[in-house]
Design an enzyme around this catalytic site. Structure first.
Site, PDB file in Angstrom:
ATOM      1  N   ARG A 145       0.854  -1.179   0.000  1.00 28.15           N
ATOM      2  CA  ARG A 145       0.000   0.000   0.000  1.00 28.15           C
ATOM      3  C   ARG A 145       0.897   1.238   0.000  1.00 28.15           C
ATOM      4  O   ARG A 145       2.058   1.182   0.426  1.00 28.15           O
ATOM      5  CB  ARG A 145      -0.910   0.025   1.228  1.00 28.15           C
ATOM      6  CG  ARG A 145      -1.881  -1.154   1.332  1.00 28.15           C
ATOM      7  CD  ARG A 145      -2.723  -1.023   2.593  1.00 28.15           C
ATOM      8  NE  ARG A 145      -3.727  -2.078   2.699  1.00 28.15           N
ATOM      9  CZ  ARG A 145      -3.538  -3.231   3.329  1.00 28.15           C
ATOM     10  NH1 ARG A 145      -2.369  -3.479   3.924  1.00 28.15           N
ATOM     11  NH2 ARG A 145      -4.489  -4.146   3.381  1.00 28.15           N
ATOM     12  N   LYS A 170      -2.533  -2.313   7.381  1.00 29.52           N
ATOM     13  CA  LYS A 170      -3.900  -1.920   7.711  1.00 29.52           C
ATOM     14  C   LYS A 170      -4.356  -2.703   8.936  1.00 29.52           C
ATOM     15  O   LYS A 170      -4.164  -3.907   9.039  1.00 29.52           O
ATOM     16  CB  LYS A 170      -4.818  -2.213   6.523  1.00 29.52           C
ATOM     17  CG  LYS A 170      -6.140  -1.485   6.574  1.00 29.52           C
ATOM     18  CD  LYS A 170      -6.856  -1.591   5.246  1.00 29.52           C
ATOM     19  CE  LYS A 170      -8.135  -0.778   5.261  1.00 29.52           C
ATOM     20  NZ  LYS A 170      -8.830  -0.842   3.944  1.00 29.52           N
ATOM     21  N   HIS A 236      -1.829   2.666  -5.989  1.00 21.60           N
ATOM     22  CA  HIS A 236      -2.638   1.484  -5.691  1.00 21.60           C
ATOM     23  C   HIS A 236      -2.887   0.649  -6.948  1.00 21.60           C
ATOM     24  O   HIS A 236      -3.176  -0.552  -6.846  1.00 21.60           O
ATOM     25  CB  HIS A 236      -3.961   1.895  -5.044  1.00 21.60           C
ATOM     26  CG  HIS A 236      -4.395   0.987  -3.941  1.00 21.60           C
ATOM     27  ND1 HIS A 236      -3.721   0.876  -2.744  1.00 21.60           N
ATOM     28  CD2 HIS A 236      -5.424   0.110  -3.848  1.00 21.60           C
ATOM     29  CE1 HIS A 236      -4.315  -0.018  -1.971  1.00 21.60           C
ATOM     30  NE2 HIS A 236      -5.351  -0.493  -2.614  1.00 21.60           N
ATOM     31  N   ARG A 239      -0.360  -1.988  -6.962  1.00 21.41           N
ATOM     32  CA  ARG A 239      -0.750  -3.053  -6.015  1.00 21.41           C
ATOM     33  C   ARG A 239      -1.825  -3.937  -6.650  1.00 21.41           C
ATOM     34  O   ARG A 239      -1.766  -5.162  -6.546  1.00 21.41           O
ATOM     35  CB  ARG A 239      -1.257  -2.417  -4.723  1.00 21.41           C
ATOM     36  CG  ARG A 239      -1.833  -3.389  -3.690  1.00 21.41           C
ATOM     37  CD  ARG A 239      -2.168  -2.609  -2.421  1.00 21.41           C
ATOM     38  NE  ARG A 239      -3.127  -3.275  -1.556  1.00 21.41           N
ATOM     39  CZ  ARG A 239      -2.802  -4.138  -0.593  1.00 21.41           C
ATOM     40  NH1 ARG A 239      -1.547  -4.480  -0.410  1.00 21.41           N
ATOM     41  NH2 ARG A 239      -3.745  -4.676   0.170  1.00 21.41           N
ATOM     42  N   HIS A 262      -4.941  -8.836   3.483  1.00 21.63           N
ATOM     43  CA  HIS A 262      -6.394  -8.741   3.616  1.00 21.63           C
ATOM     44  C   HIS A 262      -6.865  -9.602   4.780  1.00 21.63           C
ATOM     45  O   HIS A 262      -6.497 -10.770   4.881  1.00 21.63           O
ATOM     46  CB  HIS A 262      -7.085  -9.220   2.339  1.00 21.63           C
ATOM     47  CG  HIS A 262      -6.966  -8.261   1.202  1.00 21.63           C
ATOM     48  ND1 HIS A 262      -7.184  -8.614  -0.121  1.00 21.63           N
ATOM     49  CD2 HIS A 262      -6.658  -6.934   1.170  1.00 21.63           C
ATOM     50  CE1 HIS A 262      -7.006  -7.567  -0.885  1.00 21.63           C
ATOM     51  NE2 HIS A 262      -6.686  -6.539  -0.143  1.00 21.63           N
ATOM     52  N   TYR A 271     -10.169  -9.773  -7.228  1.00 20.20           N
ATOM     53  CA  TYR A 271      -9.129  -9.935  -8.243  1.00 20.20           C
ATOM     54  C   TYR A 271      -9.328 -11.174  -9.113  1.00 20.20           C
ATOM     55  O   TYR A 271      -8.489 -11.486  -9.963  1.00 20.20           O
ATOM     56  CB  TYR A 271      -7.748  -9.992  -7.576  1.00 20.20           C
ATOM     57  CG  TYR A 271      -7.370  -8.716  -6.896  1.00 20.20           C
ATOM     58  CD1 TYR A 271      -6.998  -7.590  -7.623  1.00 20.20           C
ATOM     59  CD2 TYR A 271      -7.407  -8.603  -5.509  1.00 20.20           C
ATOM     60  CE1 TYR A 271      -6.666  -6.404  -6.998  1.00 20.20           C
ATOM     61  CE2 TYR A 271      -7.079  -7.418  -4.867  1.00 20.20           C
ATOM     62  CZ  TYR A 271      -6.704  -6.331  -5.619  1.00 20.20           C
ATOM     63  OH  TYR A 271      -6.370  -5.152  -4.994  1.00 20.20           O
TER      64      TYR A 271
END
Length: 295
Positions: A145, A170, A236, A239, A262, A271
Site C-alpha cells: 500500500r 492496515k 494502488h 498493487r 487482507h 481480483y
C-alpha cells in the site's frame, strides 16, 4: 422541525466536537429529509415512521445518489433520532432497521504486463529517478500500500534475504513479504546513491526527510507522463496489478490474500476477474467430463 435540527448540530459541535465536514453533511442530510417529510404532510419528527425513511432512501436512490452517500444519510437520521430520544422528544428511531442499497463492487484498475514492463524498464536519468524507480519496482514486486511504502525504514528490508517487513499494515498488522530480484537490484542502486540523512526512512527527499505519500503519487504521475503512458496511473494501481497478475499465474487466492494483508478473503476475491477464455481452457484441461471423445 428546523429548530430540532439546529439543536442537534449544536450538540455535535459542542459536545461531540464533530468536524466541520461532518456538521455540514449532517445538516444538509437532515434538511433534505425534513423537506421530504413536509411533502408527506408530516408536521413533526414523531410522526415519521419506518416506511417514510424507506421511501426517502428509495427516492434518493432513484435520483442517482450512490450507496455510500445513502448510508451516510441513514447514519445522520439515526443519530438525530438518538439525540431526540435522549431528550425525551421521541420514542422510536424510524431509521433503525433501514438499509441502503448495496454498492456494486467496481473491478480494480490494473496495468497489463506490457504496460508494467514499459513503466519499469525505462532508464532513470537522475538520482531522483533512481529512487523513484526503486519505489515503483517495490510497489509491483511486493504489493505494498502507499502508506506502507512511505513508512518503510532501512531496518525493515533485508536485500540479501530478499524480504521486507511491513510493521504497521492496515489494522496495525505486521506481515513479511518477499522482494523480487528486479526490485532488489533497483533498491540496491538507490541505496548506493541515497542522500545523506539521519532519517531511517528508505525513501527520502533531497532534504533528507521521509518522502510523503502525496510526493510519491506525484513522482509516479511524472514518471508515467515522461515515458508516454497515457493511462492515469496511481500507486494502488501497481498493487492491484501485482495481485491480479499473481493470482492469474498461481490461482492461489489464499497466498495472495496473505501477501496483500487482507483480513477477509472476500476482499481478495475481487481480483478473480480472469479472462473467460483462460478459465475455459483450464476447465477443458482439468474437468473429467469436459473432453470430447472421438467416435
Amino acid at each position: 422541525m428546523t429548530a430540532d435540527i439546529d439543536a442537534f448540530i449544536q450538540f455535535l459541535n459542542v459536545e461531540k466536537r464533530a468536524s466541520a465536514h461532518t456538521l455540514s453533511n449532517y445538516q444538509r442530510d437532515l434538511r433534505y429529509f425534513m423537506q421530504f417529510c413536509q411533502t408527506l404532510a408530516l408536521e413533526n419528527w414523531q410522526q415519521v415512521q419506518h416506511e417514510h425513511v424507506q421511501q426517502y432512501i428509495a427516492q434518493r436512490h432513484r435520483e442517482g445518489i450512490g450507496s455510500r452517500s445513502l448510508q451516510r444519510m441513514l447514519a445522520s437520521i439515526r443519530s438525530f433520532y438518538r439525540f431526540l430520544m435522549a431528550r425525551q422528544q421521541g420514542t422510536h428511531n424510524p431509521a433503525k432497521n433501514v438499509k441502503a442499497p448495496k454498492q456494486n463492487k467496481l473491478l480494480p484498475e490494473t496495468l497489463d504486463i506490457d504496460q508494467i514492463t514499459a513503466l519499469l524498464e525505462a532508464s532513470p536519468d537522475s538520482v531522483l529517478e533512481i529512487r523513484d524507480l526503486a519505489m515503483f519496482e517495490l510497489f509491483y514486486s511486493s504489493g505494498l500500500r502507499l502508506s506502507e511504502l512511505a513508512q518503510l525504514n532501512l531496518e525493515d528490508i533485508d536485500l540479501d534475504a530478499g524480504q521486507l517487513r511491513v510493521r504497521q499494515g492496515k489494522g496495525d498488522k505486521a506481515r513479511d513479504l518477499p522482494i523480487g530480484k528486479k526490485a532488489v537490484q533497483a533498491i540496491r542502486h538507490w541505496l548506493e546513491c541515497r542522500f545523506d540523512s539521519d532519517d531511517s526512512a528508505v525513501f527520502i527527499s533531497t532534504k533528507g526527510r521521509r518522502l510523503g505519500q502525496r510526493s510519491i503519487q506525484l513522482r509516479l504521475d511524472r514518471w508515467c507522463k515522461k515515458h508516454g503512458l497515457e493511462q492515469h496511473v496511481y500507486p494502488h494501481m501497481l498493487r492491484h496489478s501485482f495481485a491480479s497478475h499473481l493470482l492469474e499465474s498461481s490461482q492461489d487466492i489464499r497466498a495472495v490474500q496473505e501477501l496483500l494483508g487482507h483480513q477477509n478473503i472476500s476482499t481478495t476475491q475481487i481480483y478473480t476477474h480472469l479472462d473467460f477464455q483462460y478459465l475455459s481452457k483450464i476447465y477443458d484441461q482439468a474437468h473429467p467430463r469436459a473432453h470430447k471423445k472421438n467416435k
